[in-house]
Write an enzyme that holds these catalytic residues in place. Structure first.
Site, PDB file in Angstrom:
ATOM      1  N   SER C  69       0.808  -1.006  -0.217  1.00 15.02           N
ATOM      2  CA  SER C  69      -0.313  -0.178   0.312  1.00 15.02           C
ATOM      3  C   SER C  69       0.637   1.514  -0.001  1.00 15.02           C
ATOM      4  O   SER C  69       0.881   1.840   1.299  1.00 15.02           O
ATOM      5  CB  SER C  69      -1.496   0.430   0.958  1.00 15.02           C
ATOM      6  N   CYS C 127      -4.977   1.409  -9.766  1.00 16.65           N
ATOM      7  CA  CYS C 127      -3.982   1.537  -8.285  1.00 16.65           C
ATOM      8  C   CYS C 127      -4.917   0.975  -7.097  1.00 16.65           C
ATOM      9  O   CYS C 127      -6.062   1.983  -7.329  1.00 16.65           O
ATOM     10  CB  CYS C 127      -3.313   2.654  -8.223  1.00 16.65           C
ATOM     11  N   GLY C 214       3.252 -11.185  -6.790  1.00 15.17           N
ATOM     12  CA  GLY C 214       3.979 -12.170  -6.253  1.00 15.17           C
ATOM     13  C   GLY C 214       3.213 -13.174  -7.235  1.00 15.17           C
ATOM     14  O   GLY C 214       1.434 -13.421  -7.310  1.00 15.17           O
ATOM     15  N   GLY C 241       2.790 -12.446 -10.339  1.00 16.57           N
ATOM     16  CA  GLY C 241       3.633 -13.270  -9.830  1.00 16.57           C
ATOM     17  C   GLY C 241       4.101 -14.032 -11.347  1.00 16.57           C
ATOM     18  O   GLY C 241       4.953 -15.184 -10.561  1.00 16.57           O
ATOM     19  N   THR C 263       6.995  -8.060  -8.699  1.00 15.85           N
ATOM     20  CA  THR C 263       7.691  -8.918  -7.092  1.00 15.85           C
ATOM     21  C   THR C 263       8.973  -9.170  -7.197  1.00 15.85           C
ATOM     22  O   THR C 263      10.217  -9.219  -6.340  1.00 15.85           O
ATOM     23  CB  THR C 263       6.510  -9.340  -6.449  1.00 15.85           C
TER      24      THR C 263
HETATM   25  C1  LIG Z   1       5.496  -2.178  -4.049  1.00  9.47           C
HETATM   26  C2  LIG Z   1       4.623  -2.529  -5.514  1.00  9.47           C
HETATM   27  C3  LIG Z   1       4.324  -0.684  -6.352  1.00  9.47           C
HETATM   28  C4  LIG Z   1       3.645  -0.575  -6.870  1.00  9.47           C
HETATM   29  N1  LIG Z   1       3.613   0.304  -7.435  1.00  9.47           N
HETATM   30  C5  LIG Z   1       2.389   0.818  -9.012  1.00  9.47           C
HETATM   31  C6  LIG Z   1       2.439   1.341 -10.084  1.00  9.47           C
HETATM   32  O1  LIG Z   1       2.606   2.779  -9.403  1.00  9.47           O
HETATM   33  N2  LIG Z   1       2.125   2.083 -10.936  1.00  9.47           N
HETATM   34  C7  LIG Z   1       1.768   0.557 -11.165  1.00  9.47           C
HETATM   35  O2  LIG Z   1       0.300   0.953 -12.349  1.00  9.47           O
HETATM   36  N3  LIG Z   1       1.652  -0.658 -10.989  1.00  9.47           N
HETATM   37  C8  LIG Z   1       2.100  -0.563  -9.310  1.00  9.47           C
HETATM   38  N4  LIG Z   1       2.184  -1.905  -8.760  1.00  9.47           N
HETATM   39  C9  LIG Z   1       2.122  -3.301 -10.160  1.00  9.47           C
HETATM   40  C10 LIG Z   1       3.212  -3.685 -10.546  1.00  9.47           C
HETATM   41  O3  LIG Z   1       3.544  -2.480 -11.281  1.00  9.47           O
HETATM   42  C11 LIG Z   1       1.978  -5.149 -11.139  1.00  9.47           C
HETATM   43  O4  LIG Z   1       1.286  -4.419 -11.973  1.00  9.47           O
HETATM   44  C12 LIG Z   1       2.147  -6.364  -9.946  1.00  9.47           C
HETATM   45  O5  LIG Z   1       2.780  -6.242  -9.167  1.00  9.47           O
HETATM   46  C13 LIG Z   1       2.315  -7.501 -10.067  1.00  9.47           C
HETATM   47  O6  LIG Z   1       2.514  -8.184 -11.282  1.00  9.47           O
HETATM   48  P1  LIG Z   1       4.180  -9.267  -9.948  1.00  9.47           P
HETATM   49  O7  LIG Z   1       3.042 -10.081  -9.293  1.00  9.47           O
HETATM   50  O8  LIG Z   1       5.251  -9.583 -10.468  1.00  9.47           O
HETATM   51  O9  LIG Z   1       4.791  -8.024  -9.048  1.00  9.47           O
HETATM   52  C14 LIG Z   1       3.293  -1.549  -7.427  1.00  9.47           C
HETATM   53  C15 LIG Z   1       3.627  -3.086  -6.809  1.00  9.47           C
HETATM   54  C16 LIG Z   1       4.362  -3.426  -6.048  1.00  9.47           C
HETATM   55  C17 LIG Z   1       4.302  -4.486  -5.607  1.00  9.47           C
END
Ligand SMILES: Cc1cc2nc3c(=O)[nH]c(=O)nc-3n(C[C@H](O)[C@H](O)[C@H](O)COP(=O)(O)O)c2cc1C
Ligand SMILES: Cc1cc2nc3c(=O)[nH]c(=O)nc-3n(C[C@H](O)[C@H](O)[C@H](O)COP(=O)(O)OP(=O)(O)OC[C@H]3O[C@@H](n4cnc5c(N)ncnc54)[C@H](O)[C@@H]3O)c2cc1C
Ligand SMILES: Cc1cc2nc3c(=O)[nH]c(=O)nc-3n(C[C@H](O)[C@H](O)[C@H](O)COP(=O)(O)OP(=O)(O)OC[C@H]3O[C@@H](n4cnc5c(N)ncnc54)[C@H](O)[C@@H]3O)c2cc1C
Ligand SMILES: Cc1cc2nc3c(=O)[nH]c(=O)nc-3n(C[C@H](O)[C@H](O)[C@H](O)COP(=O)(O)O)c2cc1C
Ligand code: FES
Ligand code: FES
EC number: 1.3.-.-
Lengths: 255, 300, 300, 255
Positions: C69, C127, C214, C241, C263
């Site tokens: 968050s 978001c 993740g 993920g 992640t």
């Molecule tokens: C700490 C964190 C901050 C994030 N900030 C943004 C953001 O500023 N803008 C956005 O579009 N997505 C944001 N996301 C989402 C990621 O870009 C992505 O869509 C999401 O984490 C799923 O991918 P993953 O499972 O590989 O992390 C954020 C994710 C995390 C974990």
């Protein structure tokens, strides 16, 4: 069936990617019937792998239970890293078993790959009951062979084929079997192995009874979740874990 | 320690219920654990007619979860009543019949047949593995309202409505169910999901998508229970990825009066016992007198 | 092996993009890995004005995932353009500005400012960690259409629209974005989720709910990519993920032209390299001549 | 900072739930400054725990790097089960460090619980630079005490308190410190420990500079994810991993 914490006695590599694991369990040893399997929880804390892994009981010796497996994915890899003294959680014995209340008969048994493992216990039992047992074993190559000496000790004839001909006959184990089969020669046929092998055997439409041990992905292993279904005749559904894993090969669809 | 919870006047001796579809009709697990341990047992989803379910493969494992596509294989309501219910009735636990119609009328018929014979019915408006009924109805608050209302009219026992998480706002479903007179809601059913074998490039589930359950979905489920708790007054039965007593307690704090355990049964058949004991110990250590004090007792 | 992919005429040398918010503005990770390895980098979400983000705690770990968050903490668009972009521009990789407005007008203003300076913009309509804008807009297909349309009008570079998974039917959002002229869509953003500390009975995220990312969300994300692939013609950037090349390949087979990794960067900063190499080896072994042959090439 | 695969030299229990881990790394040893930490990936294959775990470098001796930790959850438990010869993936050194370019001064250092670990390296460095160092250590009880002899070797005065009085002064370490503190006596104060301790120290509104090492949950550990924010003065936001972990205690909000 019971939930048992057992201590690994031995967990050794016996061929390329192939391991033989053993532990002592009076309960399992006493209640084991050839064809039975166990559902193993390799790591209680793990959420990936999450489910138990179904593995056949290969054979028992006294109180000692033997399980053979091939490292194919995350679960079996983890299992192969366990050493003597470590504990695993075993649910079993599960499933039905090969029909073995026959005696003084000629029996043919066909095994391919890791499907060979549950056949050791079957051969032992059939021999104990005074049958004549010919076993047909199919391996990929001479490096992936295992337990051959054991079968030679137990069975009357042990015929081997490898895909590349590096040991025994070159080619498919079903072909070797087919060349050796006649209605007069064998009263019953048992088999276990990969689906293509079982399909080929089914397609032979043997004039004698043929029982096959099957695999399907399993969650519970005891007949509750209905994940491991297999189609039978007349739109019937069976469950490999509880109605099987051994089925009359003509009674089920092998896809 | 008092673990008794009440749902629509029905007293469960503890809040741990076996989740529908993961426990068959209790017969198989009865060989492994004492079914009397459960506060309740929700049966495998029942339909009017026997169903053979979906083709193989029906199951695959993913990071922290499983995807299933059993597709409501079941022997049909008649066989359930004749062959399964008498066995389940032998145990000192509440029996919840999980019913699945493919039309409003079927839901009503099922309710009429089973509601006089069980303690509660769970109207499954959330099965992701059938082409009609289930989640197709359950995503629409109007349908949820309509079916709940009709089922309530004909049901001889309290009615739980099981909600799908595959929606923009699950509280709309919860509110619809409550307005229609549901005695409780249960959530979540599985989340629609997919996995692909990269060697064969085939989906690992024959029906392409299936329902994701297990620890992976827990934080989504807890969030939904919390959201619903703020919106409805009827009791909530929470579930989704509960592996141990800590997970169960999270759901209770989020607002669940009772919880269901599904996937964990496949991994640890003793889970019911461990969770029950764990909750008891927790309540004692934390100084609560009864589990009811914990329901929705979150510090925001 | 040819790993080049094209999105709206922009050529990415490989399909691996750093996911927004997990990679800052590249500066920190540049000390650990060669940023030239990436096909593209999506920046931390940018707003018109500087934002300090949400209160602590902002992060917690759950089964197979994390909940965050952060709440769009960022230095604001001006500082981005002056202080961060020049650094990012030094690398041979496509720069994608992730923009976040709290009104249609803000999205337009952001697009006007950054689109002439970057290769693509990613309109974050998903978001979950802000009270206005973000997912509040992004759940409504009409809003998605409206904002995309206006942003397209003023943007000097191709426009990617980032979709939220917290809806009943993500394909409606995808179709709305396509109709409005989006050049590509990216999905999924995080899934709304919650966890509770059972000792304190407080949510582990101060804002109560946060976004789950993740491995836990992968099968949900793959399903959504597949669903969208069947409905839209514009390229899809898939994420959620991805931990290794196998996961990445699943998304591509499901229909993703490119993928983002989020992640996993926290766990394995070498992931970009391993995934790129892994995809290359896979394509070779499977006998493909180019990655484009794999996109959506699923065996049903 | 670098990503390093290091081989565990030692991983021993030194008190109740407290372990001291060491490995050789020339790079880390050379670049270490007191206050730095590392972000450790305990098991590359694991998805639960998923993230790395931030742990301070306690001290270095030659090429050998020492890290002390308490088993509090899943990650540290897994770490405590690792043995000599196993490999862990370490990202570091990370973060800023305690300000140690002072010499010939009187310094007070306060540590509570596992917050004591990073203070070893700090004390060593301050002594090397010719300062006089008094250390105040707070433990729960005599069973949870660790590294006390080490501090006695290094520091000029080692004052100990335990919550239950089973060793040293009975009570809170901040009280002991307060009773010993005067503006004339100490030029600067450093501290590390649980939030309530740091808060109590901040509330003393010391008339000298006081630096505290803080903790916040971390994902990346390098300043990219913005998860580990901490509020500073004037609506400023800092990040514990990259702007810290050491802050002027009056410049940040400790909640
Ligand atoms: C700490 C964190 C901050 C994030 N900030 C943004 C953001 O500023 N803008 C956005 O579009 N997505 C944001 N996301 C989402 C990621 O870009 C992505 O869509 C999401 O984490 C799923 O991918 P993953 O499972 O590989 O992390 C954020 C994710 C995390 C974990
Ligand atoms: C009744 C029965 C008996 C078996 N006996 C043996 C045996 O004696 N020796 C042996 O080596 N193998 C045996 N298998 C196959 C064995 O279960 C799988 O090889 C094993 O589960 C693979 O797990 P993994 O984590 O290494 O692979 P992964 O591919 O990572 O497993 C992923 C999931 O798929 C399931 N799975 C993968 N392959 C199979 C398969 N062939 N059959 C069923 N489920 C599978 C796993 O259980 C797991 O849920 C048997 C299977 C069944 C159903
Ligand atoms: C800069 C820094 C230096 C640290 N140095 C030390 C040290 O030298 N010795 C030591 O014993 N501990 C130290 N900690 C605390 C240590 O990081 C946690 O105890 C550890 O992460 C707990 O992990 P777990 O999996 O056992 O616990 P869990 O509770 O299972 O962890 C769950 C999540 O919370 C995080 N977390 C839990 N406790 C803390 C905490 N106190 N601070 C930050 N994150 C936390 C974990 O990293 C993980 O992401 C330090 C923390 C920081 C931020
Ligand atoms: C194999 C399987 C079959 C299921 N069948 C049903 C069903 O028939 N009716 C139903 O309402 N839910 C069914 N579910 C959903 C579970 O009851 C439960 O809602 C879901 O699995 C989440 O809980 P868990 O994560 O603890 O498993 C099934 C789940 C699984 C895994
Ligand atoms: S695995 Fe559950 S019914 Fe067979
Ligand atoms: S942990 Fe990522 S910014 Fe500090």
């Amino acid at each position: 069936m019971k939930l048992l914490d057992v201590e690994i006695e031995e967990n050794v590599k016996i061929a390329n990617d192939i391991f033989l694991l053993s532990f002592e369990s009076e309960y399992l040893a006493e209640n084991f019937k050839p064809g039975n399997f166990v559902n193993i929880l390799i790591d209680k804390e793990s959420i990936y792998p999450l489910l138990r892994r179904p593995l056949s009981i290969s054979f028992v010796e006294g109180k000692r239970v033997y399980i053979g497996y091939k490292v194919v994915g995350k679960g079996t890899k983890l299992l192969s890293q366990k050493s003597k003294g470590e504990t695993i959680d075993v649910l079993g014995p599960l499933g039905n078993s090969f029909l073995t209340d026959i005696s003084d008969e000629n029996v043919a048994i066909i095994g391919g790959g890791v499907g060979i493992f549950p056949l050791v216990g079957l051969c032992k039992e059939l021999k104990n009951k005074g049958n004549r047992v010919d076993i047909f074993l199919g391996f990929r190559d001479s490096n992936s062979m295992f337990l051959v000496e054991k079968f030679k000790d137990i069975c009357d004839n042990t015929l081997i084929s490898t895909d590349d001909g590096s040991c025994g006959y070159k080619g498919n184990v079903v072909d070797i079997f087919k060349n050796n089969f006649s209605k007069e020669k064998y009263k019953v046929v048992f088999c276990c192995g990969p689906k293509p092998m079982l399909k080929a055997i089914k397609n032979l439409k043997l004039p004698v009874k043929c029982y096959a041990s099957l695999e399907e992905k399993m969650a519970c292993g005891i007949g509750a979740c209905l994940c491991c279904s297999i189609k039978g005749k007349d739109d019937n559904v069976y469950h490999v874990c509880s109605d099987g894993p051994v089925f009359d090969i003509m009674e089920v669809e092998i896809e | 320690m008092n673990l008794e919870v009440e749902i629509a006047g029905i007293k469960l001796k503890n809040p741990v219920i076996a989740a529908s579809g993961t426990f068959g009709f209790g017969r198989e697990f009865s060989k492994l654990i004492d079914l009397n341990l459960f506060g309740g047992i929700s049966t495998k989803g029942i339909t009017l007619k026997k169903r053979t379910g979906n083709p193989q493969p029906r199951l695959c494992e993913v990071y922290g979860g499983i995807i299933n596509s059993v597709g409501l294989e079941n022997p049909g309501v008649e066989a359930f009543v004749n062959d399964e219910l008498p066995f389940l009735r032998k145990f000192d636990t509440k029996i919840i019949a999980n019913i699945n119609g493919f039309s409003k009328e079927e839901f009503m018929d099922l309710a009429k047949i089973v509601s006089p014979l069980v303690d509660m019915i769970e109207v499954n408006l959330s099965c992701p593995n059938v082409k009609e009924g289930g989640m197709v109805f359950g995503k629409d608050p109007n349908k949820v309202y309509e079916i709940t209302k009709e089922v309530k009219k004909v049901s001889a026992c309290p009615v739980i409505v099981k909600l799908t998480p595959n929606v923009t706002d699950i509280t709309q479903l919860a509110v619809a169910a409550e307005k229609a007179g549901a005695d409780a809601i249960s959530l979540i059913n599985t989340i629609s999901a997919m996995a692909i074998d990269i060697e064969t490039r085939k989906p690992l589930i024959k029906m392409v998508t299936g329902g994701l359950s297990g620890p992976a979905i827990k934080p989504i489920a807890v969030r939904m229970v919390y959201e619903c708790f703020k919106k409805v007054k009827i009791p909530i039965i929470g579930m989704g990825g509960i592996m141990n007593h800590k997970d169960a307690i999270e759901f209770i704090i989020a607002g669940a009066t009772a919880i269901q355990i599904g996937t964990v049964n496949f991994i640890n058949p003793n889970a019911v016992y461990e969770i029950k004991e764990g909750i008891e110990a927790y309540l004692e250590i934390m100084g609560f007198n009864s589990i009811r004090e914990l329901v929705g007792n979150i510090n925001i």
